[in-house]
Design an enzyme around this catalytic site. Structure first.
Site, mmCIF file in Angstrom:
data_model
loop_
_atom_site.group_PDB
_atom_site.id
_atom_site.type_symbol
_atom_site.label_atom_id
_atom_site.label_comp_id
_atom_site.label_asym_id
_atom_site.label_seq_id
_atom_site.Cartn_x
_atom_site.Cartn_y
_atom_site.Cartn_z
ATOM 1 N N HIS A 72 11.804 65.994 -36.600
ATOM 2 C CA HIS A 72 12.590 67.112 -36.081
ATOM 3 C C HIS A 72 12.190 68.402 -36.795
ATOM 4 C CE1 HIS A 72 16.204 64.976 -34.015
ATOM 5 N NE2 HIS A 72 15.054 64.397 -33.744
ATOM 6 N N TYR A 201 25.203 70.651 -35.253
ATOM 7 C CA TYR A 201 26.372 70.717 -36.142
ATOM 8 C C TYR A 201 27.309 71.763 -35.534
ATOM 9 C CZ TYR A 201 23.586 68.419 -39.854
ATOM 10 O OH TYR A 201 22.836 67.545 -40.604
ATOM 11 N N PRO A 293 28.565 64.192 -46.359
ATOM 12 C CA PRO A 293 27.370 63.961 -45.540
ATOM 13 C C PRO A 293 26.846 65.186 -44.782
ATOM 14 C CG PRO A 293 29.300 63.012 -44.491
ATOM 15 C CD PRO A 293 29.754 63.501 -45.823
ATOM 16 N N LYS A 297 22.253 64.635 -47.388
ATOM 17 C CA LYS A 297 21.533 64.579 -48.660
ATOM 18 C C LYS A 297 21.695 63.265 -49.438
ATOM 19 C CE LYS A 297 19.458 68.458 -48.621
ATOM 20 N NZ LYS A 297 18.528 68.106 -47.556
ATOM 21 N N TYR A 384 17.762 72.308 -46.432
ATOM 22 C CA TYR A 384 17.887 71.176 -45.504
ATOM 23 C C TYR A 384 16.654 70.276 -45.547
ATOM 24 C CZ TYR A 384 19.620 68.625 -41.441
ATOM 25 O OH TYR A 384 20.090 67.639 -40.610
#
Ligand code: APR
Ligand code: PHB
Length: 393
Positions: A72, A201, A293, A297, A384
């Site tokens: 991704h 998200y 979560p 990580k 990220y």
């Protein structure tokens, strides 16, 4: 019994460390409380940083991940009717993440271990480390009613948050830092095609939602729920309706629903134990730290601890560098706190904490800023995809 490294716990941390050490001829034995099926039955996250991907390759267990993992290059943050993409690849100069479930990682590692000579003992009880401050520590445990002893040079405590390893460090030495959030994530796994090609998200008045996936035919969705909720009160229909309500309209219409194959509520917690070592005992992964979560990580942080302990063991067994032992905790903790900060921050950005009107306006301003300013987006992206691994020296 005798070995070089006694590994307590056969989660991803213990299995990955064991595999890496095997490849270098450093003998190790894994002691696990549960059965292999039980370990494989735990559904956890599934976004891998490049560091973890590289470590799986180094361990020689990456074939299926490289074949089936989904690379991704970005993800979306949604709020109100906005959908803003964080272009990971562009913002980081070429980095991306790989979507591949932790269950699959664990399965691949278990299979590789079964093919090796290395010993793994499952369903062992009363595992206890002893004499960790001496040069000859050992671990006692019970197997089929018999008490056994494993002598070793070092002990890797890879036994998760509820394990025995952290509790074996004297109380006056251990410093614990914790934040518990007043909500959990209700998660559903379903054999339905994902709602979009990338993760979404979402911040909504009702609370956070996340659209994730395990493959092109298997989806993983989460919604924020208060800590007092019971999973029994959430029928599949109720879950899908609530998820749908939290997504922007144009996304919502792509949602394909189906029966859940797993449904559970996970509490959210930030936790760090310092130091991550005492004498010849080293804490690895969830045994030393927990992240909420939101930043994906948990597993990746376990992998960077494994990389550091692996480096240490190789330097000791190949170069005699036992002077590096005391570098383990500080090396890991630098990265741990970086990931703790990011996970805590992402949790704050995306969840509904209170009805305080001022707080809500500030959160909206944060969302607006972090999804439009190039430098702010860059901050999200570099965290990220994962901060760099530090070397021992
Ligand atoms: N004796 C032996 N084994 C134990 C003991 C004990 N006293 N206590 C716990 N264990 C085992 C657990 O049964 C489990 O299989 O240790 C293992 C720990 O595995 P995890 O909890 O998965 O922890 P870790 O391997 O560090 O994995 C990192 O990243 O995404 C996150 O939380 C997620 O599990 C994930 C973690
Ligand atoms: C998951 O797919 O389970 C997942 C993905 C991203 C997260 C957390 C969980 O941030």
């Amino acid at each position: 019994m005798k070995t070089n490294v006694a590994i307590i716990g056969a989660g991803p941390s213990g299995l990955l460390l064991g595999q890496l050490l095997n490849n270098k001829g450093i003998e190790n034995v894994i002691l696990e409380r549960q059965s292999p099926d039980y370990v494989l039955g735990r559904i956890r996250a599934g976004v891998l940083e490049q560091g973890m991907v590289a470590l799986m390759r180094e361990a020689g267990v990456a074939d299926r991940m490289d074949r089936e993992g989904l690379v991704h290059d970005g993800f979306e943050i949604a709020f109100g009717e906005h959908r803003r993409r964080i272009d990971l690849k562009d913002l980081t100069g070429g980095s991306s993440v790989t979507v591949y479930g932790q269950t699959e990682i664990t399965r691949d590692l278990m299979e590789a271990r079964a093919l090796s000579e290395a010993v793994s003992l499952y369903e062992v009880d009363n595992v206890y480390p002893h004499d960790i401050e001496s040069d000859s520590p050992y671990v006692t445990f019970e197997k089929d009613g018999e008490t056994l002893q494993l002598a070793c040079d070092y002990i890797a405590g890879c036994d998760g948050f509820h394990g025995v390893s952290r509790r074996s460090i004297p109380r006056h030495i251990l410093n614990e830092f914790e934040r518990v959030y007043p909500f959990g994530w209700l998660g559903v796994l379903s054999d339905t095609p994902p709602i979009a090609d990338e993760l979404i998200y979402a911040n909504h008045d009702h609370g956070f939602a996340l659209c994730s996936m395990r493959s092109r035919t298997r989806s993983r969705y989460y919604i924020q729920v208060p800590s007092y909720e019971n999973v029994e009160d959430w029928s599949d229909d109720r879950f899908w309706n609530e998820l749908r309500a939290r997504l922007p309209e144009d996304v919502r219409n792509n949602l394909v629903t189906g029966s859940s194959i797993e449904k559970s509520i996970a509490p959210l917690r930030s936790f760090v134990a310092e130091p991550m070592q005492h004498g010849r005992l080293f804490l690895v992964g969830d045994a030393a730290h927990i992240v909420p979560p939101t930043g994906a990580k948990g597993l990746n942080l376990a992998a960077s601890d494994v990389a550091t302990l692996y480096e240490l063991m190789v330097r000791i067994y190949e170069e005699g560098r036992s002077d590096l032992i005391n570098r383990y905790s500080a090396t890991c903790l630098k990265r741990v706190w970086g990931a703790e900060r990011f996970s805590w921050w992402m949790t704050n950005l995306l969840h509904r904490f209170s009805d305080n009107r001022f707080d809500l306006r500030v959160q909206q301003a944060d969302l607006e800023y972090y999804t439009t300013s190039h430098s702010a987006q860059k901050t999200i992206a570099e965290n990220y995809v994962g901060l760099p691994y530090d070397r021992l020296e």
